[in-house]
Write an enzyme that holds these catalytic residues in place. Structure first.
Site, PDB file in Angstrom:
ATOM      1  N   LYS A  74      46.824 101.801  12.205  1.00  0.00           N
ATOM      2  CA  LYS A  74      47.834 100.794  12.538  1.00  0.00           C
ATOM      3  C   LYS A  74      49.147 101.443  12.944  1.00  0.00           C
ATOM      4  O   LYS A  74      49.456 102.572  12.539  1.00  0.00           O
ATOM      5  CB  LYS A  74      48.054  99.838  11.365  1.00  0.00           C
ATOM      6  CG  LYS A  74      48.615 100.500  10.117  1.00  0.00           C
ATOM      7  CD  LYS A  74      48.758  99.504   8.968  1.00  0.00           C
ATOM      8  CE  LYS A  74      49.843  98.502   9.240  1.00  0.00           C
ATOM      9  NZ  LYS A  74      50.110  97.642   8.074  1.00  0.00           N
ATOM     10  N   ASP A  96      56.976  92.220  -0.727  1.00  0.00           N
ATOM     11  CA  ASP A  96      56.322  91.246   0.160  1.00  0.00           C
ATOM     12  C   ASP A  96      54.918  90.948  -0.367  1.00  0.00           C
ATOM     13  O   ASP A  96      53.939  90.986   0.380  1.00  0.00           O
ATOM     14  CB  ASP A  96      56.269  91.783   1.590  1.00  0.00           C
ATOM     15  CG  ASP A  96      55.980  90.690   2.612  1.00  0.00           C
ATOM     16  OD1 ASP A  96      56.192  89.504   2.297  1.00  0.00           O
ATOM     17  OD2 ASP A  96      55.545  91.019   3.728  1.00  0.00           O
TER      18      ASP A  96
END
Length: 369
Positions: A120, A219
């Site tokens: 990623k 998060d």
């Protein structure tokens, strides 16, 4: 006797010498030699130019590496530095997309030893973010816990660094709980949900105790909890993670997913490990209800608090697939623990390690029953 390149038809004393080659042959040779010489010169010029170009490209790539922190990261023994060519091969030229990460597409890859990985994009590194990027990559690669998605390596010879993580075959907890478009929900037993809650809690507890001051994820949500083939949860996506610094736990940039966000952090900018505890409380509610978190007054948190305060039980919101009469008590206990995590006052919330331990004890008592 005729000189070099000349011959006679008989005795040179009686017959004059003449050139061995005709004029046209000599012209052809001259043209050929001229062309060959020109080709050699052009080839030499091209090779020199190509060599300079390759050297310039190499310097450019080395500059990119240095900009992205290679000098510091090459000393991190738990991190493998991949070249772009290696990643091109590992991902089969990025032919198997898995979805989108925070900064770009995520692709599946296979290492030479057949290990499956996910590749990623990271953040674009600048002179202002370089030190933070190096520190966070170093910390992530050294975190060794079965419930933390492991960072295996990175590629720095690119404009935007690429990160190589272990592969989570089942995708995210969000996908498992709420399904993907046009896909039927797969069954999820209470035992599996408890194991996912325990593993996720233990992963967060490990993060909070990893350094002297701890690391906050900042998060926590089902989309950032990935699952492997055995449904073992892996805390992922550390883009907002921060090393907690005592006395410096306030920020002007409040970032994250609002339905999971600690209201104290949202209103004041105060970010602590207890902010993760609040978010984890929301995840617990999703696990036992299998309902989307929602927003505003219709949010899952507001609904559950109203029901719990009125009935001292959240049974009307429990997922019918797991809310058997004999399991209502354990679901109520999980709901009560979630309410503790969702306390408005930060200091009244339990620590993450206490939450994980409580879940383990609940599973043990439920198993005995």
């Amino acid at each position: 006797m005729c000189g070099l390149g000349y011959e006679s038809d008989g005795d040179p004393k009686e017959n004059s010498c003449h050139p061995r080659l005709s004029g046209s042959a000599k012209l052809l040779i001259g043209v050929t030699v001229g062309i060959f010489s020109t080709v050699v010169v052009l080839l030499a010029t091209w090779l020199t130019s190509k060599h300079k170009e390759l050297k310039a490209k190499k310097r450019e790539l080395e500059a990119l590496e240095r900009k992205n922190g290679s000098e510091e990261l090459q000393n991190v023994k738990t991190l493998t530095l991949f070249t772009k060519e290696e990643l091109d091969k590992i991902t089969d030229d990025y032919s198997s997309p898995l979805g989108h990460g925070g900064f770009g597409k995520v692709h599946k890859g296979i290492l030479p030893d057949k290990t499956e990985v996910a590749v990623k994009a990271s953040i674009k590194v600048t002179e202002y973010t370089r030190d933070e990027f190096v520190r966070e990559v170093g910390i992530q690669s050294r975190m060794m816990h079965r419930n933390i998605l492991r960072l295996l390596g990175c590629c720095l010879r690119v404009d935007v660094p690429l990160l190589v993580y272990e592969y989570a075959a089942k995708g995210s907890l969000e996908d498992i709980l709420h399904g993907k478009e046009n896909q039927q929900l797969e069954p999820l037993t209470l035992r599996s949900r408890l194991d996912i809650a325990i593993g996720s809690g233990q992963g967060l507890a490990y993060m909070h105790s990893y350094t002297e001051n701890g690391i906050q994820h900042a998060d926590v949500k089902p989309g950032n909890i990935l699952l492997d083939r055995g449904l073992i949860p892996k805390i992922s996506d550390f883009g907002l993670s921060k090393i907690f610094m005592a006395g410096k736990d306030y920020t002007m940039n409040v970032i994250g997913c609002l339905p999971y966000m600690d209201p104290v952090y949202k209103e004041t900018g105060r970010l602590t490990p207890k902010s993760d505890v609040y978010s984890f409380g929301v995840v617990l509610l999703e696990l036992i209800s299998r309902k989307p978190v929602g927003y505003g007054e219709s949010s899952l948190v507001k609904q559950f608090k109203r029901v719990y305060e009125q009935d001292k039980s959240g049974r009307v919101l429990f997922d019918k697939d797991i809310a058997t009469e004999e399991d209502i008590p354990i679901l109520d206990e999980i709901g009560r623990l979630a309410m503790e995590c969702l306390e408005e006052k930060v200091e009244e919330r339990p620590a993450m390690v206490s939450v994980a331990s409580a879940l383990v004890m609940l599973k043990d008592s439920w198993g005995k029953q």
